[in-house]
Design an enzyme around this catalytic site. Structure first.
Site, PDB file in Angstrom:
ATOM      1  N   GLU A 111     -16.869  20.574  15.533  1.00 27.17           N
ATOM      2  CA  GLU A 111     -15.725  19.763  15.221  1.00 27.17           C
ATOM      3  C   GLU A 111     -13.846  20.438  14.242  1.00 27.17           C
ATOM      4  O   GLU A 111     -14.191  21.773  14.179  1.00 27.17           O
ATOM      5  CB  GLU A 111     -15.692  19.122  13.840  1.00 27.17           C
ATOM      6  CG  GLU A 111     -16.665  17.517  13.729  1.00 27.17           C
ATOM      7  CD  GLU A 111     -15.933  16.479  14.368  1.00 27.17           C
ATOM      8  OE1 GLU A 111     -14.899  16.547  15.292  1.00 27.17           O
ATOM      9  OE2 GLU A 111     -16.167  15.560  14.454  1.00 27.17           O
ATOM     10  N   ASP A 112     -13.633  19.416  15.248  1.00 26.98           N
ATOM     11  CA  ASP A 112     -11.563  20.462  14.545  1.00 26.98           C
ATOM     12  C   ASP A 112     -11.949  19.983  13.478  1.00 26.98           C
ATOM     13  O   ASP A 112     -10.758  21.241  12.598  1.00 26.98           O
ATOM     14  CB  ASP A 112     -10.936  19.432  15.634  1.00 26.98           C
ATOM     15  CG  ASP A 112     -11.025  17.427  15.220  1.00 26.98           C
ATOM     16  OD1 ASP A 112     -11.939  17.528  14.589  1.00 26.98           O
ATOM     17  OD2 ASP A 112      -9.655  17.248  15.327  1.00 26.98           O
ATOM     18  N   ASP A 115     -12.789  15.843   6.830  1.00 25.97           N
ATOM     19  CA  ASP A 115     -11.751  14.798   7.206  1.00 25.97           C
ATOM     20  C   ASP A 115     -12.502  13.930   6.001  1.00 25.97           C
ATOM     21  O   ASP A 115     -12.409  14.332   4.597  1.00 25.97           O
ATOM     22  CB  ASP A 115     -10.940  13.653   7.851  1.00 25.97           C
ATOM     23  CG  ASP A 115      -9.632  13.588   6.536  1.00 25.97           C
ATOM     24  OD1 ASP A 115      -9.005  13.603   5.840  1.00 25.97           O
ATOM     25  OD2 ASP A 115      -8.834  12.232   7.695  1.00 25.97           O
ATOM     26  N   PHE A 164      -1.060  15.727   6.723  1.00 27.28           N
ATOM     27  CA  PHE A 164      -0.989  15.088   8.202  1.00 27.28           C
ATOM     28  C   PHE A 164      -0.284  16.573   9.172  1.00 27.28           C
ATOM     29  O   PHE A 164       0.370  16.671   9.503  1.00 27.28           O
ATOM     30  CB  PHE A 164       0.121  13.929   8.600  1.00 27.28           C
ATOM     31  CG  PHE A 164      -0.839  13.197  10.233  1.00 27.28           C
ATOM     32  CD1 PHE A 164      -1.398  12.177  10.014  1.00 27.28           C
ATOM     33  CD2 PHE A 164      -0.356  13.109  11.311  1.00 27.28           C
ATOM     34  CE1 PHE A 164      -2.016  11.329  10.900  1.00 27.28           C
ATOM     35  CE2 PHE A 164      -1.205  12.356  12.156  1.00 27.28           C
ATOM     36  CZ  PHE A 164      -1.782  12.030  12.365  1.00 27.28           C
ATOM     37  N   ASP A 171      -4.852  14.989  17.604  1.00 23.74           N
ATOM     38  CA  ASP A 171      -3.378  14.157  17.952  1.00 23.74           C
ATOM     39  C   ASP A 171      -2.484  12.856  16.787  1.00 23.74           C
ATOM     40  O   ASP A 171      -3.735  13.075  16.156  1.00 23.74           O
ATOM     41  CB  ASP A 171      -4.094  13.175  18.855  1.00 23.74           C
ATOM     42  CG  ASP A 171      -4.810  11.878  18.084  1.00 23.74           C
ATOM     43  OD1 ASP A 171      -5.579  12.222  18.108  1.00 23.74           O
ATOM     44  OD2 ASP A 171      -4.420  10.364  19.197  1.00 23.74           O
ATOM     45  N   ARG A 177      -2.258  17.323  20.659  1.00 22.99           N
ATOM     46  CA  ARG A 177      -3.324  17.854  20.730  1.00 22.99           C
ATOM     47  C   ARG A 177      -3.402  19.174  21.355  1.00 22.99           C
ATOM     48  O   ARG A 177      -4.525  20.324  21.440  1.00 22.99           O
ATOM     49  CB  ARG A 177      -4.361  17.365  21.619  1.00 22.99           C
ATOM     50  CG  ARG A 177      -4.806  15.707  21.607  1.00 22.99           C
ATOM     51  CD  ARG A 177      -6.271  15.014  21.999  1.00 22.99           C
ATOM     52  NE  ARG A 177      -6.279  13.853  22.023  1.00 22.99           N
ATOM     53  CZ  ARG A 177      -7.314  13.275  20.772  1.00 22.99           C
ATOM     54  NH1 ARG A 177      -7.812  14.712  20.203  1.00 22.99           N
ATOM     55  NH2 ARG A 177      -7.572  12.212  20.999  1.00 22.99           N
TER      56      ARG A 177
HETATM   57  C1  PRP Z   1     -11.070  13.262  14.377  1.00 18.70           C
HETATM   58  C2  PRP Z   1     -11.928  14.405  13.803  1.00 18.70           C
HETATM   59  C3  PRP Z   1     -13.343  14.688  13.497  1.00 18.70           C
HETATM   60  C4  PRP Z   1     -13.304  13.045  12.764  1.00 18.70           C
HETATM   61  C5  PRP Z   1     -13.338  13.595  11.705  1.00 18.70           C
HETATM   62  O1  PRP Z   1     -11.505  12.402  15.146  1.00 18.70           O
HETATM   63  O2  PRP Z   1     -12.493  15.019  15.462  1.00 18.70           O
HETATM   64  O3  PRP Z   1     -14.158  13.657  14.593  1.00 18.70           O
HETATM   65  O4  PRP Z   1     -11.949  12.943  12.640  1.00 18.70           O
HETATM   66  O5  PRP Z   1     -12.759  12.327  10.113  1.00 18.70           O
HETATM   67  P1  PRP Z   1     -13.493  12.192   9.537  1.00 18.70           P
HETATM   68  O6  PRP Z   1     -13.850  13.018   8.762  1.00 18.70           O
HETATM   69  O7  PRP Z   1     -12.556  11.453   8.412  1.00 18.70           O
HETATM   70  O8  PRP Z   1     -14.148  11.544   9.866  1.00 18.70           O
HETATM   71  P2  PRP Z   1     -10.721  11.349  15.978  1.00 18.70           P
HETATM   72  O9  PRP Z   1     -11.416   9.896  15.445  1.00 18.70           O
HETATM   73  O10 PRP Z   1      -9.445  10.685  15.575  1.00 18.70           O
HETATM   74  O11 PRP Z   1     -10.671  11.004  17.125  1.00 18.70           O
HETATM   75  P3  PRP Z   1     -10.368  12.226  18.107  1.00 18.70           P
HETATM   76  O12 PRP Z   1     -11.091  13.487  17.787  1.00 18.70           O
HETATM   77  O13 PRP Z   1     -10.560  11.638  19.848  1.00 18.70           O
HETATM   78  O14 PRP Z   1      -8.956  12.604  17.915  1.00 18.70           O
END
Ligand code: PRP
Length: 198
Positions: A111-112, A115, A164, A171, A177
């Site tokens: 995962e990136d 959060d 942020f 993104d 991205r």
């Molecule tokens: C982001 C990120 C994780 C998630 C983490 O995805 O890539 O999958 O949020 O957040 P959390 O710990 O609060 O669940 P996003 O929904 O922004 O989609 P994306 O990867 O397509 O940008």
């Protein structure tokens, strides 16, 4: 490696937004090398199956996969949220499943960012039911201040403050991205924008 002067140039104001570098591309790449070594050390000689979450995790997956020695395969999954407050209400849903079974495999979820932890909590429950041999989590960025679940990552690139962040897969309205670094996004106040002729 990105030239720091050039990357600074790329943070030029766009649409009243600015990005200040938090973690450089060079730092990211160096850290990924270390994570890759650690992962391989933990599972010597074992085939590893990396599973990335679209879309943000893609750059981390491709760099990590190329840095881990030995047998590595990978797959993708996509999740989405119901309504506006998905994450806080826990309503994560699957929009694209994996192509292949993970049963009996040593799986690393890539995962990136970690959060609130809602996405990861959902994925770990889903994957655990599929009986992998091992299930581990690698995240490039960890924002512990935002956590509302009990999940944790086994491999963490950087622990960051509650800002942020964009870049390296992350993104803002689908932009940024492709930045090779992670930066903090600021919205420039309208008045300031005008005086800057933006
Ligand atoms: C982001 C990120 C994780 C998630 C983490 O995805 O890539 O999958 O949020 O957040 P959390 O710990 O609060 O669940 P996003 O929904 O922004 O989609 P994306 O990867 O397509 O940008």
């Amino acid at each position: 490696m990105p030239n720091p002067k050039k990357t600074r140039h790329r943070t030029a104001k766009v649409r009243g937004e600015s990005v200040k570098i938090l973690i450089s591309g060079r730092q990211i790449q160096r850290r990924i090398q270390a994570l890759a070594k650690q992962i391989r050390k933990d599972f010597p000689g074992e085939p590893l199956h990396l599973v990335s979450v679209l879309k943000g995790g893609v750059f981390f997956l491709t760099d990590l996969a190329r840095s881990i020695s030995g047998e590595v395969s990978f797959d993708f999954i996509a999740v989405s949220s119901y309504g506006q407050n998905t994450r806080s209400s826990g309503q994560v849903r699957l929009t694209r499943d994996l192509d292949s079974s993970i049963e009996g495999k040593t799986v690393i979820v890539v995962e990136d960012i970690l959060d609130t932890g809602m996405t990861l909590q959902y994925l770990l429950r889903l994957f655990q039911q599929r009986k992998p041999k091992h299930l581990r989590v690698a995240v490039l960025l960890d924002k512990p201040e935002r956590r509302i679940t009990a999940v944790h990552a086994d491999y963490v690139g950087f622990t960051i403050p509650n800002e942020f962040v964009v870049g390296y897969g992350l993104d803002y309205s689908e932009r940024y991205r492709n930045l090779p670094y992670v930066g903090v996004l600021s919205l420039v106040p309208a008045a300031k924008k005008e005086s800057m002729g933006a």
